[in-house]
Design a protein around this motif. Structure first.
Motif, PDB file in Angstrom:
ATOM      1  N   PRO A  25       0.837  -1.085  -0.028  1.00 24.88           N
ATOM      2  CA  PRO A  25      -0.009   0.073   0.095  1.00 24.88           C
ATOM      3  C   PRO A  25       0.882   1.427   0.146  1.00 24.88           C
ATOM      4  O   PRO A  25       1.571   1.734   0.849  1.00 24.88           O
ATOM      5  CB  PRO A  25      -0.851  -0.065   1.306  1.00 24.88           C
ATOM      6  CG  PRO A  25      -0.808  -1.730   1.510  1.00 24.88           C
ATOM      7  CD  PRO A  25       0.301  -2.117   1.042  1.00 24.88           C
ATOM      8  N   GLY A  26       0.631   2.060  -1.060  1.00 24.07           N
ATOM      9  CA  GLY A  26       1.435   3.284  -0.967  1.00 24.07           C
ATOM     10  C   GLY A  26       2.643   3.323  -1.486  1.00 24.07           C
ATOM     11  O   GLY A  26       3.472   4.185  -1.256  1.00 24.07           O
ATOM     12  N   GLN A  27       3.032   2.137  -2.015  1.00 24.45           N
ATOM     13  CA  GLN A  27       4.576   1.953  -2.240  1.00 24.45           C
ATOM     14  C   GLN A  27       4.787   1.662  -3.910  1.00 24.45           C
ATOM     15  O   GLN A  27       3.748   1.481  -4.587  1.00 24.45           O
ATOM     16  CB  GLN A  27       5.326   1.125  -1.126  1.00 24.45           C
ATOM     17  CG  GLN A  27       5.126   1.325   0.189  1.00 24.45           C
ATOM     18  CD  GLN A  27       6.054   0.372   1.085  1.00 24.45           C
ATOM     19  OE1 GLN A  27       6.896  -0.167   0.608  1.00 24.45           O
ATOM     20  NE2 GLN A  27       5.629   0.382   2.155  1.00 24.45           N
ATOM     21  N   THR A  67      15.934   7.612  -8.170  1.00 28.41           N
ATOM     22  CA  THR A  67      15.344   8.601  -7.216  1.00 28.41           C
ATOM     23  C   THR A  67      14.502   9.344  -7.911  1.00 28.41           C
ATOM     24  O   THR A  67      14.839   9.904  -9.022  1.00 28.41           O
ATOM     25  CB  THR A  67      16.632   9.220  -6.701  1.00 28.41           C
ATOM     26  OG1 THR A  67      17.403   8.557  -5.901  1.00 28.41           O
ATOM     27  CG2 THR A  67      15.982  10.233  -5.710  1.00 28.41           C
ATOM     28  N   GLN A  68      13.100   9.273  -7.310  1.00 25.49           N
ATOM     29  CA  GLN A  68      12.414  10.280  -7.649  1.00 25.49           C
ATOM     30  C   GLN A  68      12.026  11.415  -6.889  1.00 25.49           C
ATOM     31  O   GLN A  68      11.723  11.147  -5.633  1.00 25.49           O
ATOM     32  CB  GLN A  68      10.832   9.513  -8.067  1.00 25.49           C
ATOM     33  CG  GLN A  68      10.936   8.898  -9.314  1.00 25.49           C
ATOM     34  CD  GLN A  68       9.558   7.977  -9.758  1.00 25.49           C
ATOM     35  OE1 GLN A  68       9.598   6.799  -9.592  1.00 25.49           O
ATOM     36  NE2 GLN A  68       8.608   8.962 -10.204  1.00 25.49           N
ATOM     37  N   PHE A  86      12.636   0.129  -9.960  1.00 25.17           N
ATOM     38  CA  PHE A  86      11.706   1.355  -9.992  1.00 25.17           C
ATOM     39  C   PHE A  86      11.960   2.323  -8.916  1.00 25.17           C
ATOM     40  O   PHE A  86      12.316   2.062  -7.899  1.00 25.17           O
ATOM     41  CB  PHE A  86      10.077   0.865  -9.692  1.00 25.17           C
ATOM     42  CG  PHE A  86       9.409   0.171 -10.950  1.00 25.17           C
ATOM     43  CD1 PHE A  86       9.572  -1.216 -11.082  1.00 25.17           C
ATOM     44  CD2 PHE A  86       8.826   0.884 -11.847  1.00 25.17           C
ATOM     45  CE1 PHE A  86       8.930  -1.935 -11.907  1.00 25.17           C
ATOM     46  CE2 PHE A  86       8.171   0.074 -12.935  1.00 25.17           C
ATOM     47  CZ  PHE A  86       8.241  -1.349 -12.927  1.00 25.17           C
ATOM     48  N   GLY A  87      11.611   3.575  -9.117  1.00 27.33           N
ATOM     49  CA  GLY A  87      11.683   4.626  -8.332  1.00 27.33           C
ATOM     50  C   GLY A  87      10.550   4.562  -7.352  1.00 27.33           C
ATOM     51  O   GLY A  87       9.335   3.825  -7.373  1.00 27.33           O
ATOM     52  N   ALA A  88      10.355   5.318  -6.225  1.00 29.86           N
ATOM     53  CA  ALA A  88       9.317   5.310  -5.181  1.00 29.86           C
ATOM     54  C   ALA A  88       7.634   5.912  -6.003  1.00 29.86           C
ATOM     55  O   ALA A  88       7.069   5.455  -5.112  1.00 29.86           O
ATOM     56  CB  ALA A  88       9.606   6.263  -4.282  1.00 29.86           C
ATOM     57  N   GLY A  89       8.148   6.541  -6.913  1.00 25.39           N
ATOM     58  CA  GLY A  89       6.623   7.082  -7.753  1.00 25.39           C
ATOM     59  C   GLY A  89       6.402   8.354  -7.123  1.00 25.39           C
ATOM     60  O   GLY A  89       6.914   8.941  -6.081  1.00 25.39           O
ATOM     61  N   THR A  90       5.619   9.153  -7.973  1.00 22.66           N
ATOM     62  CA  THR A  90       5.182  10.460  -7.859  1.00 22.66           C
ATOM     63  C   THR A  90       3.896  10.540  -7.902  1.00 22.66           C
ATOM     64  O   THR A  90       3.424  10.027  -9.229  1.00 22.66           O
ATOM     65  CB  THR A  90       6.032  11.755  -8.639  1.00 22.66           C
ATOM     66  OG1 THR A  90       7.561  11.560  -8.302  1.00 22.66           O
ATOM     67  CG2 THR A  90       5.466  12.866  -8.484  1.00 22.66           C
TER      68      THR A  90
END
Lengths: 113, 115
Positions: free
Chosen positions: A39-41, B5-6, B105-109
């Protein structure tokens, strides 16, 4: 690009049980991958599944917990065994061939009570 | 080891404004780079990719990204945001391991677009 179908799309399971997730592709593909998205990752690779050989697991993931089958070039399954609430995640399969980018299914949203 | 890194886990823009999502990578070899988008309750959709050749890459939905080796960056841009662009965006680098390509993958934005 390949059309990828994952089943089930979501499920709610009791702790201690197991669930098998299916990934079906509309064309033959060399590589199939299984990811977990907590979740959220972001996405974390669980394992790579090649047809006719044992799956290759990433650090932190073991076959007893996440057994994988790859019986042919269009199908794979991931089983989440002896589930606990910490296994609540989205599980995604992806496919790739050669140097082509990975394409993803819509994922299986799993909640453990 | 390769990594992504995002910068900025959440970005908010007004409809019609420029979208800029930042991605920096670390790689010991020439990288293959990707941007994916994830809409609610869906899987990941490939927006664009850089492998070799032209450093400015155009993708779907009006997005583009520029590979800058000197800055180890692969930022994603769109000139004018639409409400439908609200989603989670992931930058990824391809690495060769065990004889096959896998994605880091980066952590996301998370992009929010407000009227």
């Amino acid at each position: 690009s390949a059309v990828i179908s994952q089943k089930p799309s979501r499920d709610i399971c009791q702790r201690g049980t197991s669930l098998t997730i299916q990934c079906q592709v509309d064309s033959q593909v060399t590589m199939m991958f299984w990811y977990r998205q907590q979740p959220g990752q972001s996405l974390t690779l669980i394992a790579t599944a090649n047809q006719g050989s044992e799956a290759t697991y990433e650090s932190g993931f073991v076959i007893d917990k996440f057994p994988i089958s790859r019986p042919n070039l269009t199908f794979s399954t991931l089983t989440v065994s002896n589930m606990s609430p910490e296994d609540s995640s989205i599980y995604l399969c992806s496919v790739a061939g050669g140097n082509q980018p990975q394409h993803f299914g819509d994922g299986t949203r799993l909640s453990i009570l | 080891a390769q990594s992504v890194t995002q910068l900025g886990s959440h970005v908010s823009v007004s409809e019609g404004a420029l979208v800029l999502l930042r991605c920096n990578y670390s790689s010991s070899v020439p990288p293959y780079l990707f941007w994916y988008v994830q809409y609610p309750n869906q899987g990941l959709q490939l927006l664009l990719k850089y492998t070799t050749g032209a450093t400015l890459v155009k993708g779907i939905n009006g997005f583009e990204a520029e590979f800058k080796k000197s800055e180890t960056s692969f930022h994603l841009t769109k000139p004018s945001a639409h409400m439908s662009d609200a989603a989670e965006y992931f930058c990824a680098v391809s690495v060769v391991s065990g004889g096959y390509n896998k994605l880091i993958f980066g952590a996301g934005t998370r992009l929010a677009v407000h009227p």
